[in-house]
Design an enzyme around this catalytic site. Structure first.
Site, PDB file in Angstrom:
ATOM      1  N   SER A 116      33.334  55.869  67.925  1.00 47.65           N
ATOM      2  CA  SER A 116      33.671  57.293  67.851  1.00 47.65           C
ATOM      3  C   SER A 116      34.890  57.625  68.691  1.00 47.65           C
ATOM      4  O   SER A 116      35.379  58.752  68.633  1.00 47.65           O
ATOM      5  CB  SER A 116      32.482  58.133  68.333  1.00 47.65           C
ATOM      6  OG  SER A 116      32.155  57.801  69.672  1.00 47.65           O
ATOM      7  N   HIS A 137      32.395  55.787  60.775  1.00 47.30           N
ATOM      8  CA  HIS A 137      31.841  56.551  61.893  1.00 47.30           C
ATOM      9  C   HIS A 137      30.691  57.414  61.400  1.00 47.30           C
ATOM     10  O   HIS A 137      30.903  58.453  60.774  1.00 47.30           O
ATOM     11  CB  HIS A 137      32.925  57.409  62.550  1.00 47.30           C
ATOM     12  CG  HIS A 137      32.408  58.233  63.689  1.00 47.30           C
ATOM     13  ND1 HIS A 137      32.924  59.468  63.996  1.00 47.30           N
ATOM     14  CD2 HIS A 137      31.414  58.002  64.595  1.00 47.30           C
ATOM     15  CE1 HIS A 137      32.272  59.967  65.028  1.00 47.30           C
ATOM     16  NE2 HIS A 137      31.357  59.092  65.401  1.00 47.30           N
ATOM     17  N   GLU A 149      32.718  59.407  58.596  1.00 50.58           N
ATOM     18  CA  GLU A 149      34.178  59.369  58.605  1.00 50.58           C
ATOM     19  C   GLU A 149      34.621  57.947  58.262  1.00 50.58           C
ATOM     20  O   GLU A 149      34.253  56.991  58.951  1.00 50.58           O
ATOM     21  CB  GLU A 149      34.720  59.775  59.979  1.00 50.58           C
ATOM     22  CG  GLU A 149      34.501  61.243  60.313  1.00 50.58           C
ATOM     23  CD  GLU A 149      35.034  61.623  61.676  1.00 50.58           C
ATOM     24  OE1 GLU A 149      35.509  62.763  61.823  1.00 50.58           O
ATOM     25  OE2 GLU A 149      34.954  60.794  62.609  1.00 50.58           O
ATOM     26  N   ASN A 187      35.310  64.830  66.152  1.00 50.20           N
ATOM     27  CA  ASN A 187      35.299  64.845  67.621  1.00 50.20           C
ATOM     28  C   ASN A 187      36.541  65.499  68.197  1.00 50.20           C
ATOM     29  O   ASN A 187      36.495  66.092  69.282  1.00 50.20           O
ATOM     30  CB  ASN A 187      35.160  63.427  68.160  1.00 50.20           C
ATOM     31  CG  ASN A 187      33.718  62.971  68.187  1.00 50.20           C
ATOM     32  OD1 ASN A 187      32.802  63.777  68.123  1.00 50.20           O
ATOM     33  ND2 ASN A 187      33.509  61.669  68.261  1.00 50.20           N
TER      34      ASN A 187
END
Length: 525
Positions: A116, A137, A149, A187
């Site tokens: 991540s 991800h 992702e 994120n």
């Protein structure tokens, strides 16, 4: 027959991904060097599958699904798999070593990392044939969260990304293709949700109030209760990683209040103490008051934007200045707030300035500030602000008016932007930045933020609802009054407003911008 999948790491994420792959019908190697970790993972997977069976949501039996998962402490076993997904602890050297060894054992299989925080290009640098390395991800818990992702590094083969998208879809996931940029997409774009909340708390806003306001906007959890759920150490590490990866860009700077709690071991629910104490946990938001508008004071609502339109459509008001008891000024730009002459108390929107700044424009009148963000839900909380000179008639009118329409009000320390809008404005600005750099398309960006974080609207969707020009003017005002570059509007937002564009789908960069951070297909072949 479906391809074999190997998962490296039997922790929370690894066992979740293994369960998803097995449910999709794949034979799975689940690797961990610790036998106890493998035993614990299989026990957790069995428990989860039994819950699915009890709810009637399991195809086949628990034992049939578990039979597809083969635990191993041998990387040689994993090398036989067509797909290898690394889910080891977040240590770059460890991930490079694991995938590097797999690359030596088998020159043909596909190697993916669930990282991540680390660059896929950096992980691939230690792997033989780096064109077969990509990021997958998953979000925690992997067996529940739909978003994945799909991340291409600088050398990832474009055809491999398409295969990965199709594989994730066959697993029942909703994959989004993003580029290998710090924080990837979710994120990165989500950082202001935590960072700006921490800054507001540092400026004197109670954490409970911040959480209640964000819940009132439709977010499933407020930032402080969400940090407690994630773990303050995990959230702080993610913030620090993105900040360092962008070489100290001010808008990603971690906050000392969070570091202080991490250093003290107050990490959230898992330690019994974070921002809140567990039990009992965060206090519940207040119940909205009953609607009683019969004798409510009537305002003259000023402004053309969607907030003013929604207030006119849903709240009692008058179009006749002679009947009005106060002015509800929904205009954003401070410089526009002196061009009407009705000598009435003013309750001014504070998206781009503080209530005290408005008072300078209306020295002869009682002034208060308010903030409310459309779409206005039943649980929406109205933020109210008295100027530094103190409470006055305008504040009393605002409290009476909004409570009469069924909305709880909070009197907060005078700060520009309010709470809900200020956090949302920075989320929007960060999303525009990611769009400009080609991290993802507008549609994928909105979808990823809804799926990965539970946001009620994607940031770009929300910007369109609010209109781009008011968002831009508010950010300009915040930067002017607060004096920090973190509020600097992204140049793409400025250009869009200058060009008269109202939606991100109308951009000439469509389907999306190919920024310097994006993997270009012509460079990968």
């Amino acid at each position: 027959m479906k391809e074999t999948v190997a998962i490296l790491g039997a922790g929370t994420m690894g066992r979740g991904i293994a369960e998803v792959a097995a449910l999709a019908g794949h034979a799975v190697w689940l690797y961990d060097p610790l036998e106890a970790a493998l035993e614990r993972a299989l026990t957790e997977i069995r428990t989860d599958l039994q819950k699915l069976a009890e709810k009637g949501r399991l195809v086949g039996t628990v034992d049939e699904v578990l039979a597809r998962i083969q635990p191993t402490q041998s990387l040689e076993d994993c090398a036989k798999a067509a797909w290898v997904i690394e889910a080891a602890p977040e240590q770059l050297e460890l991930k490079q070593e694991l995938l590097g060894q797999l690359g030596q054992l088998n020159p043909d299989n596909i190697l993916a990392s669930n990282t991540s925080t680390f660059s896929i290009s950096a992980i691939a640098a230690r792997v033989k044939h780096p064109e077969r390395v990509l990021g997958l991800h998953f979000f925690n818990p992997a067996q529940r969260m739909k978003l994945v992702e799909v991340v291409g590094g600088l050398q990832t083969a474009p055809a491999l990304l398409q295969r990965a998208l199709e594989l994730m879809q066959s697993w029942g996931k909703e994959p989004v293709q993003v580029v290998d940029a710090p924080g990837f997409l979710v994120n990165r774009v989500a950082r202001p949700f935590y960072g700006e909340a921490l800054r507001l708390h540092g400026e004197g806003i109670a954490k409970e109030h911040i959480d209640w306001i964000l819940r009132g906007l439709g977010f499933p959890m407020g930032p402080f209760e969400l940090m407690d759920l994630i773990g303050l150490d995990v959230n702080y590490a993610a913030s620090t990683s993105v900040y360092q990866a962008f070489y100290g860009e001010p808008r990603y700077r971690p906050h000392p209040l969070q570091y202080q709690r991490v250093a003290a071991g107050m990490l959230g629910r898992k330690t019994g103490q974070g921002w809140y104490t567990y039990p009992p946990g965060p206090p519940r938001p207040p119940t909205p008051p009953p609607v009683q508008t019969q004798d409510t004071p009537l305002p003259l609502i000023v402004g053309p934007n969607p907030l003013a339109q929604e207030l006119r459509a849903r709240f009692r008001h008058t179009e006749n200045a002679a009947e009005a008891q106060f002015v509800l000024d929904c205009r954003v730009k401070l410089e526009r707030k002196h061009d009407f002459f009705e000598n009435l108390p003013v309750v001014s929107l504070v998206w781009g300035h503080s209530a005290s700044s408005v008072q300078a424009e209306f020295r002869e009148r009682p002034v208060a500030g308010f903030s409310l963000v459309p779409p206005i839900g039943e649980q929406a909380i109205v933020e109210l602000f008295a100027p530094l000179s103190g409470a006055n008639q305008a504040l009393e009118l605002a409290q009476t008016y909004f409570r009469a329409h069924g909305h709880h009000t909070l009197l907060l320390p005078d700060q520009p932007g309010g709470v809900g809008f200020r956090i949302l404005a920075l989320l929007i600005n960060e999303a525009v930045s990611a769009l400009a750099e080609g991290v993802a398309s507008p549609a994928d960006l909105n979808r990823a933020m809804r799926l990965g974080t539970g946001y009620p609207l994607g940031p770009l969707e929300w910007a369109e609802r609010l209109w781009l020009k008011p968002v831009l003017r508010a950010l300009e005002g915040l930067q002017a009054e607060l004096g920090e570059d973190r509020y600097r509007p992204h140049p793409l937002l400025r250009r869009m407003v200058a060009a008269g564009l109202e939606t991100f789908g109308n951009l000439s960069l469509a389907p999306y911008a190919k920024g310097d951070l994006q993997t270009r297909e012509e460079e990968a072949v």
